[in-house]
Scaffold this motif. Structure first.
Motif, short mmCIF file in Angstrom:
data_model
loop_
_atom_site.label_atom_id
_atom_site.label_comp_id
_atom_site.label_asym_id
_atom_site.label_seq_id
_atom_site.Cartn_x
_atom_site.Cartn_y
_atom_site.Cartn_z
N GLU A 88 -25.35 37.51 17.85
CA GLU A 88 -25.85 36.13 17.76
C GLU A 88 -24.75 35.13 18.07
OE1 GLU A 88 -29.31 36.82 14.34
OE2 GLU A 88 -27.51 35.66 13.88
N ALA A 89 -23.56 35.41 17.59
CA ALA A 89 -22.45 34.47 17.77
C ALA A 89 -21.81 34.61 19.15
CB ALA A 89 -21.40 34.68 16.68
N GLY A 90 -22.20 35.65 19.86
CA GLY A 90 -21.65 35.83 21.21
C GLY A 90 -20.24 36.39 21.20
N GLY A 91 -19.89 37.15 20.17
CA GLY A 91 -18.57 37.80 20.16
C GLY A 91 -17.69 37.36 19.00
N VAL A 92 -16.48 37.93 18.97
CA VAL A 92 -15.54 37.66 17.87
C VAL A 92 -15.15 36.18 17.82
CG1 VAL A 92 -13.32 38.30 16.86
CG2 VAL A 92 -14.64 40.01 18.09
N ASP A 93 -14.97 35.57 19.00
CA ASP A 93 -14.57 34.16 19.02
C ASP A 93 -15.66 33.28 18.41
OD1 ASP A 93 -12.20 34.83 20.12
OD2 ASP A 93 -12.70 34.23 22.18
N GLY A 94 -16.91 33.62 18.70
CA GLY A 94 -18.03 32.86 18.14
C GLY A 94 -18.06 32.98 16.62
N LEU A 95 -17.88 34.20 16.14
CA LEU A 95 -17.87 34.41 14.68
C LEU A 95 -16.70 33.67 14.04
CD1 LEU A 95 -18.75 38.17 13.99
CD2 LEU A 95 -20.09 36.14 13.43
N THR A 96 -15.58 33.69 14.75
CA THR A 96 -14.39 33.00 14.22
C THR A 96 -14.67 31.51 14.08
OG1 THR A 96 -12.98 34.63 15.31
CG2 THR A 96 -11.93 32.58 14.60
N LYS A 97 -15.34 30.94 15.09
CA LYS A 97 -15.68 29.51 15.05
C LYS A 97 -16.53 29.20 13.83
CE LYS A 97 -15.47 27.73 19.75
NZ LYS A 97 -16.06 28.42 20.91
N ILE A 98 -17.53 30.07 13.55
CA ILE A 98 -18.40 29.85 12.39
C ILE A 98 -17.58 29.94 11.09
CG2 ILE A 98 -20.40 30.71 11.11
CD1 ILE A 98 -21.48 31.78 13.81
N ALA A 99 -16.68 30.93 11.05
CA ALA A 99 -15.85 31.11 9.86
C ALA A 99 -14.93 29.92 9.64
CB ALA A 99 -15.04 32.41 9.97
N ILE A 100 -14.51 29.28 10.76
CA ILE A 100 -13.62 28.12 10.65
C ILE A 100 -14.38 26.88 10.17
CG2 ILE A 100 -12.31 26.45 12.05
CD1 ILE A 100 -11.29 28.89 13.69
N MET A 144 -20.86 29.83 2.91
CA MET A 144 -19.57 30.27 3.45
C MET A 144 -18.70 29.04 3.66
SD MET A 144 -17.49 32.44 5.14
CE MET A 144 -15.98 31.91 5.94
N PRO A 145 -17.63 28.88 2.83
CA PRO A 145 -16.80 27.67 2.95
C PRO A 145 -15.96 27.71 4.22
CG PRO A 145 -15.92 29.14 1.25
CD PRO A 145 -17.15 29.79 1.79
N PRO A 146 -15.68 26.51 4.80
CA PRO A 146 -14.81 26.47 5.99
C PRO A 146 -13.50 27.22 5.71
CG PRO A 146 -15.68 24.28 5.53
CD PRO A 146 -16.09 25.17 4.39
N ARG A 147 -13.12 28.08 6.64
CA ARG A 147 -11.90 28.90 6.52
C ARG A 147 -11.89 29.69 5.22
NH1 ARG A 147 -8.35 27.21 10.71
NH2 ARG A 147 -9.02 25.21 11.52
N GLY A 148 -13.03 30.07 4.74
CA GLY A 148 -13.12 30.86 3.51
C GLY A 148 -12.66 30.09 2.29
N ALA A 189 -5.70 31.44 14.12
CA ALA A 189 -5.32 32.81 14.45
C ALA A 189 -5.50 33.74 13.25
CB ALA A 189 -3.86 32.82 14.92
N GLU A 190 -5.23 33.21 12.05
CA GLU A 190 -5.38 34.04 10.85
C GLU A 190 -6.85 34.33 10.56
OE1 GLU A 190 -1.47 33.01 8.13
OE2 GLU A 190 -3.00 31.48 8.40
N ALA A 223 -8.73 37.92 10.54
CA ALA A 223 -9.50 38.38 9.39
C ALA A 223 -10.90 38.83 9.81
CB ALA A 223 -9.60 37.26 8.35
N VAL A 224 -11.50 38.06 10.76
CA VAL A 224 -12.83 38.42 11.26
C VAL A 224 -12.75 39.77 11.97
CG1 VAL A 224 -14.64 37.82 12.91
CG2 VAL A 224 -13.66 36.04 11.46
N GLU A 225 -11.71 39.92 12.79
CA GLU A 225 -11.52 41.20 13.49
C GLU A 225 -11.38 42.34 12.50
OE1 GLU A 225 -8.24 40.72 16.16
OE2 GLU A 225 -9.58 40.89 17.90
N HIS A 226 -10.62 42.08 11.43
CA HIS A 226 -10.40 43.13 10.42
C HIS A 226 -11.74 43.51 9.76
CE1 HIS A 226 -8.48 45.29 7.11
NE2 HIS A 226 -9.41 44.73 6.35
N MET A 227 -12.55 42.48 9.47
CA MET A 227 -13.83 42.72 8.79
C MET A 227 -14.76 43.54 9.69
SD MET A 227 -15.46 39.98 6.20
CE MET A 227 -15.24 38.60 7.22
N LEU A 228 -14.76 43.21 11.00
CA LEU A 228 -15.61 43.94 11.94
C LEU A 228 -15.14 45.38 12.08
CD1 LEU A 228 -15.99 41.18 14.69
CD2 LEU A 228 -17.78 42.00 13.14
N LYS A 229 -13.84 45.54 12.14
CA LYS A 229 -13.26 46.88 12.29
C LYS A 229 -13.60 47.72 11.05
CE LYS A 229 -8.85 48.67 13.75
NZ LYS A 229 -7.43 48.29 13.76
#
Ligand code: HEC
Length: 166
Positions: free
Chosen positions: A121-133, A139-143, A151-152, A156-162
């Motif tokens: 739905e987010a179109g990839g890791v970058d899309g998910l990162t944008k939502i997380a930011i 879900m609070p901004p930047r957690g 970059a952090e 973290a998103v990459e780590h969660m997906l992995k």
């Protein structure tokens, strides 16, 4: 009772109170000496205890006068691209609080199907990162830690997906 007798009565009472206070003071000093005697050697001979005391007495802040000590801070801001904390560190220090158990319906780490769907739905890791930011509903901004860099969050998103097998 004339005033002279009144004075006498006053000084008598005053003397009693004074004597009582002196006795109390003597008792306190004696007790302090006894207690101090019992603990002094133990604490002063114990290097560990001394180190703990030194730590407690240490000033909260220090003025850095050595310019070379300032260098690491300067390089840290210059190298903003590289995450200061690894994805693993950011995840375990913050994101896991909600995402490990699925608090407030946060997508659970390890729920591969759910994360696959969100990833698409987010179109990839970058899309998910944008939502997380920027944050999303509960879900609070930047957690919730505005000090984390893009970059952090990305790491973290990459780590969660992995960790979810993606
Ligand atoms: C206070 C709890 C909480 C913390 C801490 C938290 N999250 Fe979340 N997160 C949520 C919730 C709740 C959702 C679901 C939001 C929704 O879909 O309504 C969510 C959703 C997400 C999503 C999916 C967004 C989507 O729907 O596409 C990502 C990616 C994410 N979080 C990343 C992170 C990262 C990275 C961190 C750590 C830096 C973090 N979260 C910390 C609660 C949290």
């Amino acid at each position: 009772m004339d005033s002279q007798e009144q004075d006498k009565a006053f000084f008598k009472a005053f003397g009693k109170v004074g004597a009582g206070l002196v006795a109390l003071a003597v008792m306190c000093v004696t007790l302090a000496v006894i207690v101090n005697d019992k603990t002094e050697h133990k604490n002063h001979d114990n290097a560990e205890a001394l180190a703990l005391v030194a730590e407690r007495l240490a000033p909260i802040g220090k003025v850095i006068t050595d310019p070379s000590a300032l260098a690491p801070v300067a390089t840290a801001t210059a190298a903003d691209e590289k995450p200061a904390q690894s994805g693993d560190q950011v995840y375990n220090g913050l994101c896991a609080a909600c995402h490990a158990a699925g608090v407030m319906n946060a997508p659970k780490t390890g729920d591969k199907d759910h994360w696959k769907k969100l990833l698409d739905e987010a179109g990839g890791v970058d899309g998910l990162t944008k939502i997380a930011i920027s944050g999303k509903n509960a879900m609070p901004p930047r957690g919730g830690n505005a000090a984390l860099s893009d970059a952090e969050i990305h790491a973290a998103v990459e780590h969660m997906l992995k960790a979810s097998g993606l």
